[in-house]
Design a protein around this motif. Structure first.
Motif, mmCIF file in Angstrom:
data_model
loop_
_atom_site.group_PDB
_atom_site.id
_atom_site.type_symbol
_atom_site.label_atom_id
_atom_site.label_comp_id
_atom_site.label_asym_id
_atom_site.label_seq_id
_atom_site.Cartn_x
_atom_site.Cartn_y
_atom_site.Cartn_z
ATOM 1 N N ILE B 105 -48.214 -52.713 -36.213
ATOM 2 C CA ILE B 105 -48.583 -53.944 -35.522
ATOM 3 C C ILE B 105 -48.266 -53.899 -34.036
ATOM 4 O O ILE B 105 -49.003 -54.450 -33.207
ATOM 5 N N ARG B 106 -47.193 -53.214 -33.672
ATOM 6 C CA ARG B 106 -46.854 -53.178 -32.242
ATOM 7 C C ARG B 106 -47.860 -52.337 -31.457
ATOM 8 O O ARG B 106 -48.228 -52.662 -30.332
ATOM 9 N N VAL B 107 -48.271 -51.249 -32.083
ATOM 10 C CA VAL B 107 -49.285 -50.411 -31.436
ATOM 11 C C VAL B 107 -50.603 -51.174 -31.366
ATOM 12 O O VAL B 107 -51.310 -51.136 -30.357
ATOM 13 N N PRO C 42 -32.616 -49.353 -28.699
ATOM 14 C CA PRO C 42 -33.379 -48.109 -28.681
ATOM 15 C C PRO C 42 -33.054 -47.285 -29.928
ATOM 16 O O PRO C 42 -31.900 -47.178 -30.310
ATOM 17 N N SER C 43 -34.078 -46.763 -30.565
ATOM 18 C CA SER C 43 -33.799 -45.791 -31.629
ATOM 19 C C SER C 43 -34.786 -44.646 -31.503
ATOM 20 O O SER C 43 -34.531 -43.698 -30.775
ATOM 21 N N CYS C 44 -35.958 -44.753 -32.140
ATOM 22 C CA CYS C 44 -36.878 -43.608 -32.128
ATOM 23 C C CYS C 44 -37.460 -43.324 -30.750
ATOM 24 O O CYS C 44 -37.809 -42.198 -30.432
ATOM 25 N N GLU C 45 -37.583 -44.363 -29.939
ATOM 26 C CA GLU C 45 -38.210 -44.288 -28.612
ATOM 27 C C GLU C 45 -39.673 -43.861 -28.670
ATOM 28 O O GLU C 45 -40.257 -43.467 -27.666
ATOM 29 N N MET C 46 -40.285 -43.871 -29.834
ATOM 30 C CA MET C 46 -41.666 -43.396 -29.973
ATOM 31 C C MET C 46 -42.547 -44.368 -30.737
ATOM 32 O O MET C 46 -43.498 -43.961 -31.401
ATOM 33 N N GLU C 47 -42.246 -45.621 -30.708
ATOM 34 C CA GLU C 47 -43.083 -46.678 -31.298
ATOM 35 C C GLU C 47 -43.182 -46.649 -32.809
ATOM 36 O O GLU C 47 -44.068 -47.282 -33.367
ATOM 37 N N GLY C 50 -39.435 -49.686 -34.558
ATOM 38 C CA GLY C 50 -39.377 -51.140 -34.402
ATOM 39 C C GLY C 50 -38.026 -51.715 -34.010
ATOM 40 O O GLY C 50 -37.904 -52.931 -33.877
ATOM 41 N N ALA C 51 -37.017 -50.884 -33.797
ATOM 42 C CA ALA C 51 -35.692 -51.413 -33.440
ATOM 43 C C ALA C 51 -35.725 -52.141 -32.099
ATOM 44 O O ALA C 51 -34.901 -53.002 -31.827
ATOM 45 N N CYS C 52 -36.687 -51.784 -31.255
ATOM 46 C CA CYS C 52 -36.756 -52.322 -29.899
ATOM 47 C C CYS C 52 -37.720 -53.496 -29.804
ATOM 48 O O CYS C 52 -38.080 -53.907 -28.703
HETATM 49 S S1 FES Z 1 -37.223 -47.555 -30.328
HETATM 50 FE FE1 FES Z 1 -38.397 -47.193 -32.096
HETATM 51 S S2 FES Z 1 -40.164 -48.354 -31.702
HETATM 52 FE FE2 FES Z 1 -39.061 -48.523 -29.877
#
Ligand code: FES
Ligand code: FES
Lengths: 757, 288, 161
Positions: B105-107, C42-47, C50-52
């Motif tokens: 959903i965010r993408v 911040p967790s995966c930093e790659m979308e 969802g942590a962010c």
């Molecule tokens: S840190 Fe995982 S989606 Fe942003």
């Protein structure tokens, strides 16, 4: 629930809930320290190489950079750490041992400046032969990774295996009794096979991070450490400080699952602080976290001999664990795997050898399950394969061999404190075993028993305050398992206080008393017991001072909930304290658990696992869907049932990840999937529609009120259970995880209609 | 740690301004339409640009309209807008359904259809469907506006026919005539689709009036059209005709081994998903 | 036309209009955390995790992969705003009732994602909830309690209307 318990046994809400749903709960990553600067590691781009030189000038000249720290630049400090063997350098010394290993730390005023400068550091390597695969590393002509072996520290609390270690052996553990060869020769059926369990990344969502500073001669570290006291020892050794002058503080931790056991980034932050004089934060990305710790992959050769009636006659396991570049915790995992692989069965003859092997890969250490899931994949699947070949129901086959309550699994160890036969009946009943099954579906289940609890050293302190409320200081870390809630319940129960009159302090080696580790399900059980003792101690103090104030014999003072009766008159705690101190004050109680008395026999308790699944397999694509998951939480007593359910489902879900999709993959000398895009963990759509989280409370544990552990047991049999279920759906038992669609599709292609061995 | 290099950010308020910037900056500037692909690539250091041109603030580039038998989708329309567009649901329900399953959903809230096509990530859902639907990409540049069929626009992995001075302004999708249906079926072993197959065809009962359009996406570097003539006038239950097309799909693709699967497996999956898409278009209740 | 690598932006953060000079290379997550809004993680930093997650004009976005300059003229809402009036949001209440958290690291992102769903669709099916949460990873709970909490919150909110 027997009604004498007021708080224990009830699903009181988590004490950390409100802070966490509002986003205000502080994690190490959320803390800031005045003057804090940032360190970023420069990482090796070779799997095995001699470092010829490190060119740091350009980076040091970059804007906002304070220092570039290398092992050479901090000499004479010895930057190596490790709780089993001190062979793991925080920064590579003269050699790099794996792709991704930290070689230098760039410290700058902002993370971005540090990251940009890190790209300017040039490392010149003299490449050495690397070995990525554990079997290859065992060969005589393999490059020797640790020619100068570091002697183990000999920590008596670690079950770290023994044997003379040569070549690339990191550790070796053997277990055995009986005459295996004769028994196998006499067996009606010998099931034999090779099994592979992948190396995994635990993916605790908060990546490793720490802030370190030197304050008035004390090294203060805030970090994500699961075992702050173990980290304290490493740091004290590294910087030549007494334990009293190293303070490791752990706020809330964003997931642990064993991955945050032992020392990770704390030395890097501390070295940065030591060099620059500033507080230094080192916060890893997930990719860097994947280059920091993983779990041991295992290649298992197993044989099990059975009589025609299904009686187990002998088992033999030869296991090679891929343990990566450094020792870390692999020897302990190795010993545990050896203890856990043959299962909770009565086996007359056993021969187990587990070898942990150095390779030029990310160092392996702890992960939830600790050898048990690896062992069970072979051990439990062979029970299923034998049942099929002997035409015996696999439940009956297990019931025939499973140990009875109190019976020993391992010689001279504590007998099993669980009724596994009953657990298995509950499990398979819930799964609908024996009933009709839809085509393309399969049921799988398994049993495990883990020698849990680790070394039982725990110290707790309870402070009874002037208003009659109490706070407890324990060194256990809150990783999400709910320890602060459960421990508060125990204190409230013991002191007769309402739950909201109790608080638990966050782990802080400078303030909370010693706790060996937070892992192996030891917090509720062992910390709980030391807290109970501390409560008893503070109660004793209350009676003592009440008697003295009243001028009566201590025997005339009797405990009441939240107070005492003094000659028939009720004094609540506040009244006792106010009469004793006049103003303010507090009474302090201390409790200990140590390896003596009832805790002499190891393990302190068994963590058993009984879990199973129903799966649907799309044989054409190989996609496996889990339709049902059942766990049997044989926990003695659920101090907080909702939290136990949470542990069981969470653990089982992690098991499903390993069973179906998770695996770290090496492509040549580097990890091919160091990110959670390509390393797939379970998602919301992977939750089975039918969940049965059963609890069994027989109060048969050594923990408070009869508690045992929870949080690993539900996971341990999952891999083998999923493999068995898929095997029943497609007609051939898989021997290797994860069961990716492609792997299942290939197996379905190979299907021979019989058990593959 | 993932960090971005410094860059200048341009935020033109009109298409005309955006085009001026494109002409001026050429290949030093990247078009920033949603950022879901671009920012990742920049963070990982795979790409680096001195300038980013944010086109989301150009009103001409947003929105979904019905224009003369087509649906015109502004390039900066997000996946979420498409997923929830009543117009799309009515006129191009298969595309709307596909959009509902793009990434997460965010993408979908940030990523845009134009960005998706222009980035030309091979493992994407929309290109195969748009190809099957005979959609065209509208490009604007100094020389004016031109249109290209989607399949001529996407040239390969991360490679398109877009000029350095051009912008994707819209995607124009013909509304299929009555009786023509479309569907998209996919299978993802990791985050992105491993195989996606789009089908458009005129179906009566269980029979294809003419050869359906069958397009395989995510396997090769660009969507590939499968020759489906054996199904012209044939029933989907005509096993020989169906398997001939499935076989054609399998033969057409040229997959590579990677983390999402081996080439063999992907070829096999291409066949399975193709068959399932063809069955699904006739019988929407069939297993996916 | 900008000559520098920074941009002046004016946007609403948690209901309050703010003008900030943003470094173009700044990601929304970094700017929010620097402002002391540290609920988004911040967790995966790659979308993918969802942590962010924060809401941008009502929809959930990955703050780890959104330029901070995006807030210009827009509305950003973070977890810190939900109980600004002293009462928890029904989604937060439901997470507590269902014990839908353990370590809590994913929780702010989960709550913001769930809240956005219920704003878009007040009456989601279980399948809708699962679909919407597909891009939000929780490594601790196994999701079931989270899904239950979101459905429960939806019901509570519907009844309150
Ligand atoms: S840190 Fe995982 S989606 Fe942003
Ligand atoms: S509660 Fe720990 S990741 Fe969700």
């Amino acid at each position: 629930m027997p009604d004498e318990l007021k708080v224990v046994g009830h699903s009181v809400p988590r004490v950390d809930g409100p802070a966490k749903v509002t986003g205000r709960a502080p994690y190490a990553l959320d803390l800031t320290v005045p003057g804090m600067v940032h360190g970023i590691a420069v990482r090796s781009e070779r799997a095995h190489a001699r470092i010829v030189s490190i060119d740091v000038e350009a980076a040091e000249a970059a804007p906002e950079v304070l220092a570039v720290v290398t092992a050479a630049s901090v000499a004479p400090l010895d930057v190596r750490f490790g709780h089993v063997a001190r062979d793991h350098p925080a920064l590579a010394c003269d050699r790099v041992m794996y792709h991704g290993e930290p070689v230098a730390l760039v410290v700058a005023r902002t993370p971005r400046a540090a990251a940009r400068a890190a790209r300017l550091v040039r490392v010149h390597y003299d490449e050495l032969d690397a070995v990525i695969d554990a079997e290859t590393a065992l060969q005589d002509d393999a490059p020797l990774l640790h020619p100068d072996r570091v002697a183990p520290l000999g920590d008596a609390g670690l079950d770290a295996g023994a044997a003379d270690l040569t070549g690339n052996l990191c550790a070796e553990s053997t277990v055995g009794w009986g005459d295996v060869d004769t028994a196998m020769a006499a067996a009606d059926l010998v099931v034999e096979g090779e099994y592979r369990y992948p190396m995994l990344y635990g993916y605790a969502m908060e990546p490793y991070n720490a802030i370190a500073s030197f304050e008035e001669g004390t090294l203060v570290v805030h970090s994500t450490a699961q075992h702050p006291y173990m980290v304290r020892e490493d740091l004290a050794r590294m910087f030549g400080l007494p334990l009293a002058r190293v303070r490791v503080v752990v706020p809330y931790v964003g997931g642990g699952y064993g991955t945050k056991s032992y020392t990770k980034v704390e030395p890097l932050a501390a070295l940065g602080a030591w060099v620059t004089g500033h507080p230094v934060r080192v916060a890893l990305s997930v990719e860097e976290a994947m280059l920091t710790t993983r779990s041991d992959g295992a290649h298992i050769r197993a044989r099990s001999g059975f009589a025609a009636d299904g009686t187990l006659l002998a088992r033999e396991f030869d296991v090679v664990m891929d343990s990566g570049a450094y020792t870390d915790n692999s020897p302990v995992v190795c010993a545990k795997l050896a203890n856990r692989c043959f299962g909770p069965y009565r086996v007359p003859a056993v021969r187990v050898r587990v070898r942990s092997v150095f390779t030029n890969t990310v160092p392996a250490s702890s992960l939830r399950g600790f050898g048990a899931p690896q062992g069970a994949l072979a051990g439990e699947l062979q029970m299923d394969e034998a049942a099929q070949r002997l035409s015996i129901d696999p439940v009956d086959l297990r019931l025939r061999n499973v140990v009875a309550p109190g019976e020993e699994i391992l010689p001279r160890k504590r007998g099993i404190d669980a009724d596994l036969a009953e657990d298995l009946r509950m499990l398979t009943g819930s799964l609908g075993w024996g009933g009709p099954s839809a085509p393309g579906t399969g049921i799988g289940f398994g049993l495990t028993a883990s020698d849990a609890g680790a070394h039982p050293t725990s110290v707790a302190m309870v402070r009874l305050h002037a208003d009659g409320s109490a706070s407890a200081a324990v060194g256990a870390t809150e990783l999400g398992q709910g320890s602060r809630t459960v421990l508060s319940q125990i204190v409230a129960e013991c002191l007769g206080l309402p739950f909201d009159r109790v608080a638990i302090l966050a782990a802080d080696t400078g303030a909370t008393p010693y706790e060996r580790t937070t892992g192996a399900s030891r917090t509720t059980t062992l910390v709980g017991r030391s807290l109970q003792a501390a409560c008893a101690d503070v109660r004793r103090r209350v009676r003592e001072v009440a008697a003295e104030v009243a001028g009566v014999d201590a025997s005339a003072v009797v405990d009441l909930p939240a107070g005492v009766s003094v000659g028939g008159e009720r004094w609540d705690y506040a009244e006792v304290l106010s009469r004793w101190f006049g103003a303010g004050g507090e009474l302090v109680g201390v409790g200990e658990v140590r390896r003596a008395g009832e805790f002499q026999a190891m393990p302190p308790f068994w963590e058993v696992g009984a879990s199973g699944v129903v799966v649907d397999v799309d044989a054409e694509t190989g996609v496996v869907s889990v339709l049902q998951l059942t766990t049997v939480g044989d926990v003695g007593i659920a101090i907080n049932p909702v939290l136990v359910h949470g542990q069981d489902l969470g653990a089982a879900t992690m098991g499903l990840g390993a069973a179906l999709s998770e695996a770290l993959v090496y492509d040549g000398e580097a990890l091919a999937n160091p990110n959670v895009v390509d390393y797939r963990v379970p998602r919301s759509s992977d939750v089975p529609d039918r969940l049965e989280l059963l609890l069994v409370e027989r109060r048969d544990g050594i923990g408070p009120f009869g508690a045992k552990g929870s949080g690993e047991g539900a996971l341990n049999p999952i891999g083998s259970a999923v493999a068995a279920a898929v095997g029943r759906a497609i007609g051939v038992f898989p021997h290797e995880l994860p069961l990716t669609p492609e792997r299942v599709w290939r197996l379905a292609q190979e299907r021979v209609g019989d058990v593959r061995t | 740690m993932l960090i971005l290099s410094d860059f200048r950010l341009h935020r033109p308020a009109s298409l005309a301004d955006a085009l001026l910037l494109r002409a001026e900056l050429g290949d030093e500037g990247a078009v920033y339409a949603g950022g879901t692909e671009l920012l990742l690539a920049l963070k990982m250091g795979v790409l680096e640009y001195e300038h980013l041109i944010d086109i989301k603030r150009c009103p001409e580039l947003r929105g979904v309209q019905q224009v003369d038998g087509t649906v015109r989708i502004g390039a900066a329309t997000t996946h979420r807008d498409l997923e929830t567009s009543p117009l799309l649901a009515r006129l191009l329900p298969a595309l709307a359904e596909l959009e509902r399953h793009v990434a997460n959903i965010r993408v979908r809230a940030a990523g845009t259809i134009g960005g998706n096509l222009a980035f030309a990530e091979p493992h994407a859902d929309p290109p195969a469907m748009l190809t099957a639907l005979d959609a065209r990409v509208e490009l604007a540049g100094p020389a004016g506006v031109r249109e290209l069929p989607v399949e001529d626009f996407v040239l390969g992995a991360y490679e398109t026919a877009l000029g350095d001075d051009e912008l994707v302004t819209a995607v124009v999708v013909p509304v299929p005539p009555a009786g023509v249906r479309a569907t998209y079926r996919k299978l993802a072993t990791l985050e992105r689709p491993t195989v996606g197959v789009a089908v458009m065809g005129e179906v009566a009962g269980d029979t294809f009036a003419t050869a359906p359009a069958v397009v395989v996406g995510a396997v090769d570097e660009r969507p590939l059209r499968v020759d489906a003539t054996p199904l012209a006038g044939a029933s989907v239950r005509d096993r020989d005709a169906l398997e001939a097309v499935v076989e054609a799909a399998r033969d057409l693709v040229d997959p590579v081994d990677d983390l999402s699967g081996s080439a063999d497996y992907k070829r096999h999956l291409t066949g399975v998903v193709t068959r399932r898409a063809l069955e699904h278009i006739v019988d929407p209740g069939s297993p996916s | 036309m900008s000559d520098t690598t920074t941009t002046a932006v004016t946007g609403r953060i948690n209901g309050r209009e703010q003008t900030l000079q943003i470094d173009n290379a700044d990601l929304l997550l970094d700017v929010l955390r620097d402002l002391g809004l540290r609920g988004a993680k911040p967790s995966c930093e790659m979308e993918v995790c969802g942590a962010c997650t924060v809401q941008l004009d009502g929809l959930p976005v990955s703050a780890c992969t959104t330029l901070a300059a995006e807030i210009d003229g827009r509305d950003v809402e973070t977890i810190e705003h939900l109980d600004a009036d002293g009462t928890l949001h029904p989604v937060q209440e439901a997470f507590l009732r269902h014990s839908a958290l353990q370590c809590g690291f994913c929780t702010p992102g989960m709550v913001m994602t769930a809240k956005a769903l219920l704003e878009q669709d007040p009456d989601p099916s279980r399948e809708d909830v699962v679909h919407w949460l597909e891009g939000s990873i929780c490594r601790c709970t196994g999701y079931a309690t989270i899904i239950d909490a979101v459905l429960d919150a939806a019901e509570v909110m519907r009844r309150a209307r």
